[in-house]
Design a protein around this motif. Structure first.
Motif, mmCIF file in Angstrom:
data_model
loop_
_atom_site.group_PDB
_atom_site.id
_atom_site.type_symbol
_atom_site.label_atom_id
_atom_site.label_comp_id
_atom_site.label_asym_id
_atom_site.label_seq_id
_atom_site.Cartn_x
_atom_site.Cartn_y
_atom_site.Cartn_z
ATOM 1 N N ILE A 117 0.852 -1.188 0.000
ATOM 2 C CA ILE A 117 0.000 0.000 0.000
ATOM 3 C C ILE A 117 0.897 1.251 0.000
ATOM 4 C CG2 ILE A 117 -2.047 -0.938 1.177
ATOM 5 C CD1 ILE A 117 -0.840 0.267 3.780
ATOM 6 N N ASP A 118 0.301 2.387 -0.309
ATOM 7 C CA ASP A 118 1.030 3.650 -0.169
ATOM 8 C C ASP A 118 0.989 4.035 1.294
ATOM 9 O OD1 ASP A 118 1.526 3.804 -2.823
ATOM 10 O OD2 ASP A 118 -0.184 5.094 -3.291
ATOM 11 N N PHE A 119 2.095 4.493 1.830
ATOM 12 C CA PHE A 119 2.084 4.906 3.236
ATOM 13 C C PHE A 119 3.101 6.010 3.490
ATOM 14 C CE2 PHE A 119 5.957 2.904 4.961
ATOM 15 C CZ PHE A 119 6.261 1.996 3.957
ATOM 16 N N ASN A 120 2.885 6.669 4.621
ATOM 17 C CA ASN A 120 3.780 7.751 5.002
ATOM 18 C C ASN A 120 4.747 7.200 6.048
ATOM 19 O OD1 ASN A 120 4.414 10.054 6.999
ATOM 20 N ND2 ASN A 120 3.824 11.086 5.098
ATOM 21 N N LEU A 121 6.042 7.220 5.716
ATOM 22 C CA LEU A 121 7.035 6.589 6.593
ATOM 23 C C LEU A 121 7.065 7.254 7.970
ATOM 24 C CD1 LEU A 121 9.350 4.439 6.685
ATOM 25 C CD2 LEU A 121 10.900 6.334 6.278
ATOM 26 N N ALA A 122 7.020 8.589 7.975
ATOM 27 C CA ALA A 122 7.105 9.295 9.257
ATOM 28 C C ALA A 122 5.926 8.909 10.143
ATOM 29 C CB ALA A 122 7.120 10.795 9.011
ATOM 30 N N ALA A 123 4.724 8.794 9.528
ATOM 31 C CA ALA A 123 3.538 8.451 10.322
ATOM 32 C C ALA A 123 3.708 7.051 10.915
ATOM 33 C CB ALA A 123 2.301 8.522 9.451
ATOM 34 N N MET A 124 4.261 6.142 10.101
ATOM 35 C CA MET A 124 4.445 4.779 10.599
ATOM 36 C C MET A 124 5.450 4.762 11.759
ATOM 37 S SD MET A 124 5.946 1.469 8.657
ATOM 38 C CE MET A 124 7.624 1.715 9.116
ATOM 39 N N LEU A 125 6.558 5.502 11.593
ATOM 40 C CA LEU A 125 7.583 5.509 12.644
ATOM 41 C C LEU A 125 7.073 6.206 13.910
ATOM 42 C CD1 LEU A 125 10.792 6.086 10.508
ATOM 43 C CD2 LEU A 125 10.029 3.969 11.575
ATOM 44 N N HIS A 126 6.235 7.245 13.738
ATOM 45 C CA HIS A 126 5.649 7.918 14.896
ATOM 46 C C HIS A 126 4.868 6.926 15.744
ATOM 47 C CE1 HIS A 126 6.522 12.097 14.900
ATOM 48 N NE2 HIS A 126 6.222 12.252 13.620
ATOM 49 N N LYS A 127 4.104 6.098 15.028
ATOM 50 C CA LYS A 127 3.257 5.110 15.714
ATOM 51 C C LYS A 127 4.146 4.155 16.524
ATOM 52 C CE LYS A 127 -0.392 2.217 14.334
ATOM 53 N NZ LYS A 127 -0.845 1.389 13.260
ATOM 54 N N ILE A 128 5.252 3.711 15.887
ATOM 55 C CA ILE A 128 6.172 2.798 16.582
ATOM 56 C C ILE A 128 6.794 3.528 17.780
ATOM 57 C CG2 ILE A 128 8.338 1.505 16.345
ATOM 58 C CD1 ILE A 128 7.556 1.074 13.406
ATOM 59 N N ASN A 129 7.185 4.777 17.543
ATOM 60 C CA ASN A 129 7.817 5.550 18.615
ATOM 61 C C ASN A 129 6.923 5.700 19.830
ATOM 62 O OD1 ASN A 129 10.180 5.908 17.383
ATOM 63 N ND2 ASN A 129 9.595 7.789 16.349
ATOM 64 N N ASP A 130 5.622 5.980 19.552
ATOM 65 C CA ASP A 130 4.699 6.161 20.671
ATOM 66 C C ASP A 130 4.746 4.942 21.588
ATOM 67 O OD1 ASP A 130 4.049 8.603 19.781
ATOM 68 O OD2 ASP A 130 2.100 8.044 18.908
ATOM 69 N N THR A 131 4.726 3.765 20.966
ATOM 70 C CA THR A 131 4.716 2.527 21.762
ATOM 71 C C THR A 131 6.053 2.327 22.474
ATOM 72 O OG1 THR A 131 3.384 1.643 19.987
ATOM 73 C CG2 THR A 131 4.172 0.054 21.603
ATOM 74 N N ILE A 132 7.150 2.480 21.688
ATOM 75 C CA ILE A 132 8.460 2.155 22.242
ATOM 76 C C ILE A 132 8.887 3.173 23.305
ATOM 77 C CG2 ILE A 132 10.912 1.796 21.658
ATOM 78 C CD1 ILE A 132 8.894 -0.398 20.758
ATOM 79 N N GLU A 133 8.570 4.425 23.049
ATOM 80 C CA GLU A 133 8.958 5.458 24.002
ATOM 81 C C GLU A 133 8.319 5.170 25.367
ATOM 82 O OE1 GLU A 133 8.253 9.314 22.411
ATOM 83 O OE2 GLU A 133 9.998 10.137 23.453
ATOM 84 N N GLU A 134 7.067 4.773 25.323
ATOM 85 C CA GLU A 134 6.348 4.475 26.566
ATOM 86 C C GLU A 134 7.047 3.321 27.309
ATOM 87 O OE1 GLU A 134 2.092 4.315 25.761
ATOM 88 O OE2 GLU A 134 1.901 3.119 27.599
ATOM 89 N N LEU A 135 7.410 2.276 26.537
ATOM 90 C CA LEU A 135 8.079 1.114 27.152
ATOM 91 C C LEU A 135 9.442 1.518 27.718
ATOM 92 C CD1 LEU A 135 7.459 -1.665 24.451
ATOM 93 C CD2 LEU A 135 6.282 -1.394 26.635
ATOM 94 N N ALA A 136 10.175 2.363 26.946
ATOM 95 C CA ALA A 136 11.522 2.769 27.367
ATOM 96 C C ALA A 136 11.452 3.643 28.616
ATOM 97 C CB ALA A 136 12.221 3.501 26.225
ATOM 98 N N VAL A 137 10.518 4.584 28.601
ATOM 99 C CA VAL A 137 10.377 5.495 29.756
ATOM 100 C C VAL A 137 10.059 4.679 31.015
ATOM 101 C CG1 VAL A 137 8.911 7.314 30.731
ATOM 102 C CG2 VAL A 137 9.794 7.523 28.402
ATOM 103 N N ALA A 138 9.203 3.671 30.862
ATOM 104 C CA ALA A 138 8.835 2.843 32.013
ATOM 105 C C ALA A 138 10.057 2.147 32.612
ATOM 106 C CB ALA A 138 7.787 1.818 31.595
ATOM 107 N N LYS A 139 11.099 1.912 31.784
ATOM 108 C CA LYS A 139 12.317 1.260 32.302
ATOM 109 C C LYS A 139 13.448 2.271 32.507
ATOM 110 C CE LYS A 139 13.603 -2.921 30.947
ATOM 111 N NZ LYS A 139 14.024 -4.031 30.096
ATOM 112 N N THR A 140 13.092 3.542 32.509
ATOM 113 C CA THR A 140 14.048 4.664 32.603
ATOM 114 C C THR A 140 15.221 4.523 31.623
ATOM 115 O OG1 THR A 140 15.221 3.684 34.461
ATOM 116 C CG2 THR A 140 13.492 5.304 35.008
#
Ligand code: ADP
Length: 546
Positions: free
Chosen positions: A244-267
């Motif tokens: 499909i056509d997709f926006n790379l930044a939007a996809m990475l933002h979505k991943i970041n939201d999840t990973i950032e939360e996990l990373a912050v939880a582990k400081t």
């Protein structure tokens, strides 16, 4: 050349007893010699069970002459192979030629020379023995070939049977997995959904802590089920590419939201960096790429206690149509010993069992990831040092997209649904009353009006009478299933465009395809996390603000 065996039998035929005697004397030291005084007698002896190995045949005889005897011998299949040497006083070219044409193997002239007789007899017996040995070998080879062919045929039949058995077993396995997945996903959906609802309704920290544990465990269980299904789908070659056509930044933002939360939880520190030279809009299998990146990034957080995790995307090469990108997920975690680096891509392998116990997991993630990337024509690898950290990398070529894909709204979907003034009306179709209750709660929470039907037939009746803004349709139901109900809805002239979203615990790619073929607009696999449900609803309801 080995000489003939001395127990060979030679028949000497001549109407002159003196000739018979001379020949017998020459040969009897070496061979078993029999004699015949005329052609008739010769044929009788030749046809006996103990056939001669060679015949010395006089040509001129009263009664049957040599040619007639030879013709008779050649006619009978028992005697046709006995070599015959003519013995005659008429040794001119014509006679010799005639004798050879009639089937004699050689020609000895009278008066008899003992050495010539011995040499010729010897030669022809040897040739005959060779011929017999060759025929035996031939027959033996033919038998062996026949036996081999029979063995190969038996093996082929067995292989075909095995293949049929394997196909049947595979079909049974898929059916079993489909059923198992259905049975596990349905209750899991209730666990995840109700936990989410409670988390939003409760303020007490101790209870919230326990709820978050339940939510996490259910999430893990859900991803385990997904991994097993993904793995079996890939193994059976049933994983299709969906570009499909997709926006790379939007996809990475979505991943970041999840990973950032996990990373912050582990400081842990978390950084991400996207090469600005990478075109914004691309075309490829976004869902699988996102799945792999998310998986690698979650692993990076999972196996890191101190330090940082980062996600980087760099442009390696760009042409008018394609771009080659390198993604790197780096961590400062436990790292992997050099000798074990390739093992981690083998299904169900983990670096060591103590770690498995410590961190959990099936050991399927990386093997699935690598296969998915390879299916997309890319490569995946890892560089790592024990105790220092790891860098997982992906090299992949994606197409430039020709269109401008819609960038998902950054407003959280629940909020955008709640602020929707229209209060859309949804028909919820599900035979499982716990799921019905859960979805009703979730829909009400988003400010949506909700009616429910227990099966497809009831749903079609309700859709006929009410212009719903959207139908959430379970698939496996009694009386009429979700596929038949959707087909029936599509036949109603006024309802051809009503969005129908399939919600199914059967999450194989074929199940999804069947839903689209029946006329559904989207598909959600149970357990549906509330945020995923809201985001899909927002897509259809806000776009279709009718
Ligand atoms: P699982 O699905 O169980 O997490 P994976 O296939 O994703 O399994 O990973 C297999 C093994 O590879 C893990 O059990 C772990 O031992 C090792 N591994 C994966 N990622 C990392 C990482 N970032 N750092 C250290 N070890 C890792």
């Amino acid at each position: 050349m080995n000489g003939p065996s001395s127990n060979a039998t030679i028949l000497v035929v001549d109407d002159q007893p003196a000739n018979l005697q001379i020949l017998a004397e020459i040969l009897q030291n070496q061979y078993d010699v029999r004699i015949a005084i005329n052609g008739e007698k010769a044929l009788q002896i030749a046809q006996q069970n103990n056939k001669p190995d060679l015949i010395l045949l006089d040509v001129k005889m009263p009664g049957l002459d040599g040619y007639q005897v030879l013709a008779e011998l050649r006619r009978d299949e028992k005697t046709c192979h006995i070599p015959v040497i003519f013995v005659t006083a008429q040794h001119d070219v014509d006679n010799e030629t005639r004798a050879l044409a009639a089937g004699a193997v050689d020609f000895i002239s009278k008066p008899i020379n003992p050495q010539v007789v011995c040499a010729r007899v010897n030669t022809h017996l040897t040739l005959r023995q060779r011929e017999i040995a060759f025929q035996q070998l031939n027959a033996e080879l033919e038998n062996r070939i026949k036996e081999r062919t029979r063995q190969v045929e038996t093996l082929n039949t067995a292989l075909q049977e095995r293949a049929t058995q394997a196909e049947t077993a595979n079909a049974a396995k898929s059916l079993f997995l489909g059923n198992m997945s259905h049975e596990l996903r349905t209750p899991l959906m209730a666990v995840i959904g109700f936990t989410d609802l409670l988390q939003r309704q409760i303020d007490e920290p101790a209870v919230l802590h326990k709820l978050s544990r339940i939510r996490k465990a259910a999430g893990n269980l859900s991803s385990t089920i997904n991994q097993i299904l993904d793995f079996t789908q890939i193994e059976s070659g049933n994983t299709a590419q969906v570009t499909i056509d997709f926006n790379l930044a939007a996809m990475l933002h979505k991943i970041n939201d999840t990973i950032e939360e996990l990373a912050v939880a582990k400081t842990l520190a978390y950084a991400y960096d996207v090469d600005s030279a990478i075109p914004a809009n691309l075309n490829g299998d976004r869902v699988k790429l996102e799945q792999v990146l998310l998986n690698l990034a979650s692993n990076a957080v999972k196996f890191t206690r101190h330090g940082a995790v980062s996600l980087r995307a760099s442009l390696i090469e760009a042409t008018g149509e394609e771009v080659k990108i390198r993604f790197e997920i780096q961590d400062t975690g436990i790292g992997i010993d050099q000798s074990l680096l390739e093992h981690i891509f083998v299904p169900f392998e983990q670096v060591d069992n103590t770690l498995t116990r410590q961190y959990g997991g099936l050991g399927l993630g990386l093997s699935i990831n690598r296969k998915l990337i390879e299916m997309m024509g890319g490569e995946m690898g890892v560089e790592s040092e024990s105790g220092k950290g790891s860098t997982f990398w992906i090299l992949i070529t994606l197409k430039r997209s020709q269109t401008q894909p819609a960038v998902a709204s950054r407003i959280p979907p629940l909020q955008s649904l709640q602020t929707n003034k229209a209060r859309p009306r949804i028909l919820l179709v599900d035979d499982d009353f716990i799921n019905q209750e859960l979805l009703k709660f979730l829909l009400n929470e988003a400010g949506l009006q909700c009616d429910s039907a227990n099966d497809g037939e009831e749903a079609v009746g309700m859709v006929k009478n009410t212009d719903y803004d959207l139908v959430l349709m379970d698939i496996q139901m009694p009386i009429m299933d979700g596929l038949a109900a959707t087909r029936a809805i599509r036949l109603l002239p006024e309802r051809r465009l009503t969005p129908v979203i399939g919600v199914s615990a059967n999450a194989f790619a074929e199940d999804k395809d069947r839903c689209f073929e029946a006329g559904m607009n989207a598909f959600l696999a149970k357990p549906v996390a509330p945020e995923v449900l809201y985001s899909e609803l927002a897509k259809w309801l806000i776009k279709n603000d009718r």
